[in-house]
Write an enzyme that holds these catalytic residues in place. Structure first.
Site, short mmCIF file in Angstrom:
data_model
loop_
_atom_site.label_atom_id
_atom_site.label_comp_id
_atom_site.label_asym_id
_atom_site.label_seq_id
_atom_site.Cartn_x
_atom_site.Cartn_y
_atom_site.Cartn_z
N LYS A 137 -12.74 10.42 -7.38
CA LYS A 137 -11.92 9.50 -8.17
C LYS A 137 -12.84 8.40 -8.71
O LYS A 137 -13.25 7.51 -7.98
CB LYS A 137 -10.79 8.91 -7.32
CG LYS A 137 -9.83 8.12 -8.15
CD LYS A 137 -8.59 7.76 -7.38
CE LYS A 137 -7.59 7.06 -8.29
NZ LYS A 137 -8.10 5.88 -8.96
N CYS A 453 -0.01 -36.73 7.68
CA CYS A 453 -1.33 -36.09 7.61
C CYS A 453 -1.47 -35.51 6.20
O CYS A 453 -0.62 -34.73 5.75
CB CYS A 453 -1.41 -34.99 8.67
SG CYS A 453 -2.78 -33.86 8.43
S1 IVH Z 1 -6.20 12.97 -12.85
C1 IVH Z 1 -2.14 13.61 -14.56
N1 IVH Z 1 -8.61 12.92 -11.82
O1 IVH Z 1 -7.36 7.40 -11.71
C2 IVH Z 1 -3.40 13.37 -13.80
N2 IVH Z 1 -7.65 10.87 -12.52
O2 IVH Z 1 -5.26 5.93 -10.39
C3 IVH Z 1 -3.97 12.06 -14.06
N3 IVH Z 1 -9.10 8.90 -12.22
O3 IVH Z 1 -5.38 7.01 -14.57
C4 IVH Z 1 -5.30 11.75 -13.65
N4 IVH Z 1 -10.81 9.98 -11.37
O4 IVH Z 1 -7.90 7.26 -14.94
C5 IVH Z 1 -7.61 12.20 -12.36
N5 IVH Z 1 -10.73 13.00 -10.92
C6 IVH Z 1 -9.75 12.30 -11.45
C7 IVH Z 1 -9.84 10.90 -11.63
C8 IVH Z 1 -8.76 10.22 -12.17
C9 IVH Z 1 -10.36 8.80 -11.76
C10 IVH Z 1 -8.28 7.78 -12.70
C11 IVH Z 1 -7.46 8.08 -13.93
C12 IVH Z 1 -6.05 7.71 -13.56
C13 IVH Z 1 -6.27 6.82 -12.35
C14 IVH Z 1 -5.05 6.79 -11.45
#
Ligand code: IVH
Length: 695
Positions: A137, A453
């Protein structure tokens, strides 16, 4: 004559043949030129490794432009001459743009328990076996790149999920985002979804060299956003700091993909950068191991990640689960826990809070956690210092989780260090008013001077103006500090009676600000009864107890005329709270304050609240333990709101309130598809009702 004619025809034929030949020759030349230029573009934009000098490249492009200009029939919308210069510019003008398919977010979990409960269990119930695509992520900014016939035409931020901002101009400068896709059989329309980010190294460079107009960014995510939003008079080189990874697609007219892994492979084939750490697993054991591996390995990755993303690999199976308005049900973000950092304790500062309790604050050598510099953390009370056996010079572990106040979680004992450790001196007098501190039964120290105080007065006045109390935003906390330090106010009435003479004594407070404050103070302030009670700052009377009291006593007068028996009759008010209330309303000084406050405040009584509220007549079951509310208080509050509290789940149950370590009631509730509300949500809902019709 005939001979002449034949000659003429031959020349004409040769001319035609030459023209045909030239046409073929030129067509071939144009195709060859396009191929060469496309190749250079690929090396430059995608591989980040150009092998041609700028002027040579320009020469080739000019040749192609000339040929297409001279022979318009050779023009082609896929030609590199149509890129950026011509085609894209028209898109740059469009600011807001709609995504062809909404850009959803992801649901988060932070532990294995929830991962199973919220993700794997519901999946297991519907499909027997499945393989999952595990990805990193990335911690950056989501972007939707639209390619038409292989050409990048727009780059839209997530925005509200439906409409975002077209930042194509800046995105075109990011080196690893291809302007043209490579490969065969390109889809006419393809939305490429992914994350723009800055590597740790480039982030350091950005801040060290203060490349962004001398401003510093606190973390990689804010740096990415900051750069992407730049628009005027900027050195385009700053965009070289950004990178991109794709994690999927949105709309495409060629949707023949069977699984997520195949999508990523195809994107890579088109020249789109994807991350090399993606893996497909079909056992939970492997998925958990993938998570554990990257939890440690993330510190060695060149970019920041904040967890992993687990996606059902098979697209058909993904479609079985579908999405909510906000996130897909076929994917989940399994986030890493808050980061912990090791540092050493420099000193301990002591502060007095609103209730007079002495709070130690640890001051340590600066650590950066999740991109935020921290050098203070709460130690709660004196007992915590003893529990940790904390000494100055100790190596300590600091934890920060989301927006929660950082805390010292542990002391790392280092035998060699013992000589350097110094005892923490616990004060005997109040650090603010110098009065002798008293000790409670549990050894907690407190100052008895109450509003005499200055530290307690400041804290109380900040409580008085806070959102759940008077909700006064035109007077800031800094102004309160200055007014108290200069002895200009002694209580809440003084605050509501501020005048020009007093305010003009505060340095750096302009005439306009004074005018605004005085204008707001002229009007009578309206506040609901529960919030008025909360604003009084009676010890142990928080917003929850204030709500209960406001339901029990119909008016303020009723409340002020109460006695210990009546108070103790309110089922969820304990003896201690009852005594605190009585102690407060017995003091003439406090009644005086209330009477004077009423000259500036109108109390709103919300009588029929219980019939209108969300919980009225709902059958509710509670399971598990709660962190921020006692079960006793919760039950009573809900009963006051007209809810029916049951012990066991049945088909007729409307809501299950879920705490930590729930019993089998949870399983039963899921079976009957009963609405489940967690602690955060219930507190939010109760607060909303108590803040009903905020004034
Ligand atoms: S999938 C419908 N895969 O995390 C699926 N998102 O917290 C949507 N993100 O808005 C996203 N790494 O910008 C996906 N490997 C990954 C990701 C990822 C970062 C971000 C993305 C999303 C956010 C959500």
């Amino acid at each position: 004559m005939e001979k002449k004619n034949i000659k003429f025809h031959i020349i004409k034929l040769i001319n035609i043949l030459y023209k045909i030949y030239r046409l073929f020759y030129l067509r071939k030349k144009v195709i060859k030129l396009r191929k060469i230029i496309n190749n250079y573009n690929y090396r430059y934009y995608i591989l980040n490794n150009s092998n041609i000098l700028d002027y040579q490249y320009d020469k080739l492009l000019t040749q192609l432009i000339k040929l297409e200009h001279l022979y318009p029939y050779l023009k082609n919308k896929n030609s590199p001459t149509q890129l950026v210069g011509a085609k894209v510019k028209s898109y740059i003008l469009q600011k807001k743009k709609k995504h062809k398919i909404p850009m959803l977010s992801l649901n988060n979990v932070f532990n294995e328990n929830n991962l199973f409960k919220k993700f794997f269990s519901p999946i297991n119930k519907r499909i027997n076996s499945s393989s999952f695509c595990c990805e990193l992520k990335f911690d950056g900014i989501a972007i939707n790149l639209l390619y038409k016939n292989g050409y990048l035409v727009s780059a839209i931020t997530r925005g509200d999920g439906n409409i975002g901002e077209n930042i194509i101009k800046n995105v075109l400068q990011i080196k690893n985002i291809p302007h043209i896709l490579k490969g065969k059989n390109l889809p006419n329309i393809l939305e490429v979804r992914g994350e723009i980010f800055i590597t740790k190294k480039k982030f350091k460079l950005l801040n060290q060299k203060k490349l962004n107009q001398n401003k510093l960014f606190s973390n990689t995510r804010s740096a990415t956003l900051g750069i992407l939003k730049l628009n005027k008079n900027i050195n385009k080189k700053i965009f070289n700091l950004l990178n991109f990874f794709s994690y999927g697609i949105g709309f495409t007219n060629k949707n023949f993909f069977l699984n997520q892994q195949e999508i990523l492979k195809k994107l890579q084939y088109y020249g789109i950068p994807i991350c090399k750490h993606t893996k497909v697993y079909s056992s939970y054991y492997e998925i958990i191991n993938f998570y554990k591996y990257f939890k440690k390995k993330r510190y060695f990755l060149p970019y920041n990640i904040d967890g992993i993303v687990i996606k059902i690999n098979n697209i058909k199976k993904q479609n079985i689960f579908g999405c909510t308005n906000h996130a897909p049900k076929w994917a989940i973000a399994y986030k890493f826990p808050s980061q912990e950092k090791l540092t050493s304790l420099k000193k301990v500062i002591f502060q007095i809070g609103r209730t007079g309790i002495l709070t130690p604050i640890a001051n340590f050598h600066t650590v950066n956690i999740n991109g935020v510099n921290i050098n203070f953390a709460t130690l709660y009370n004196i007992n915590e210092i003893k529990r940790l056996n904390l000494k100055i010079g100790d190596k300590i572990i600091i934890q920060r989780c989301g927006d929660v106040i950082p805390k010292v979680t542990n002391v790392v004992i280092n035998e060699k260090c013992t000589r350097k450790r110094k005892n923490i001196l616990i004060p005997k007098r109040c650090p603010s008013c110098n009065s002798i501190l008293n000790k409670k039964k549990n050894n907690i120290l407190y100052c008895t001077s109450e509003l005499f105080c200055k530290a307690q007065l400041k804290a109380y006045l900040k409580h008085f103006i806070s959102r759940n109390a008077m909700n006064i935003s035109f007077i800031g906390e800094k102004l309160i500090d200055k007014l108290v330090d200069k002895n200009l106010i002694k209580n809440s009435v003084d605050l509501l009676n501020l005048n020009n003479f007093v305010l003009s004594k505060i340095e750096n407070l302009g005439n306009k600000s004074i005018e605004k404050i005085l204008k707001c103070l002229k009007k009578k302030h309206k506040v609901t009864f529960n919030r008025f009670l909360f604003s009084l700052g009676i010890p142990e009377v928080g917003i929850v107890t204030s709500n209960i009291i406001s339901f029990f006593f119909k008016t303020l007068e009723d409340f002020l005329n109460t006695n210990l028996i009546k108070l103790q009759n309110i089922t969820n008010i304990g003896e201690k709270t009852a005594l605190n209330i009585l102690n407060y309303i017995k003091k003439k000084h406090n009644i005086n304050i209330i009477q004077n406050l009423l000259k500036k405040i109108d109390i709103i009584y919300t009588n029929n609240i219980s019939k209108k509220n969300f919980f009225y007549q709902k059958k509710i079951v509670i399971t598990g333990r709660f962190k921020f509310i006692t079960r006793y208080n919760l039950v009573n509050q809900l009963r006051i709101l007209g809810a029916i509290i049951n012990n066991n789940i049945s088909k007729k149950t409307n809501i299950l309130i879920l705490g930590i370590k729930p019993s089998s009631k949870l399983l039963k509730a899921t079976k009957f598809n009963i609405k489940i509300i967690n602690e955060n949500k219930i507190i939010y809902l109760l607060n909303q009702i108590s803040n009903f019709e905020k004034y």
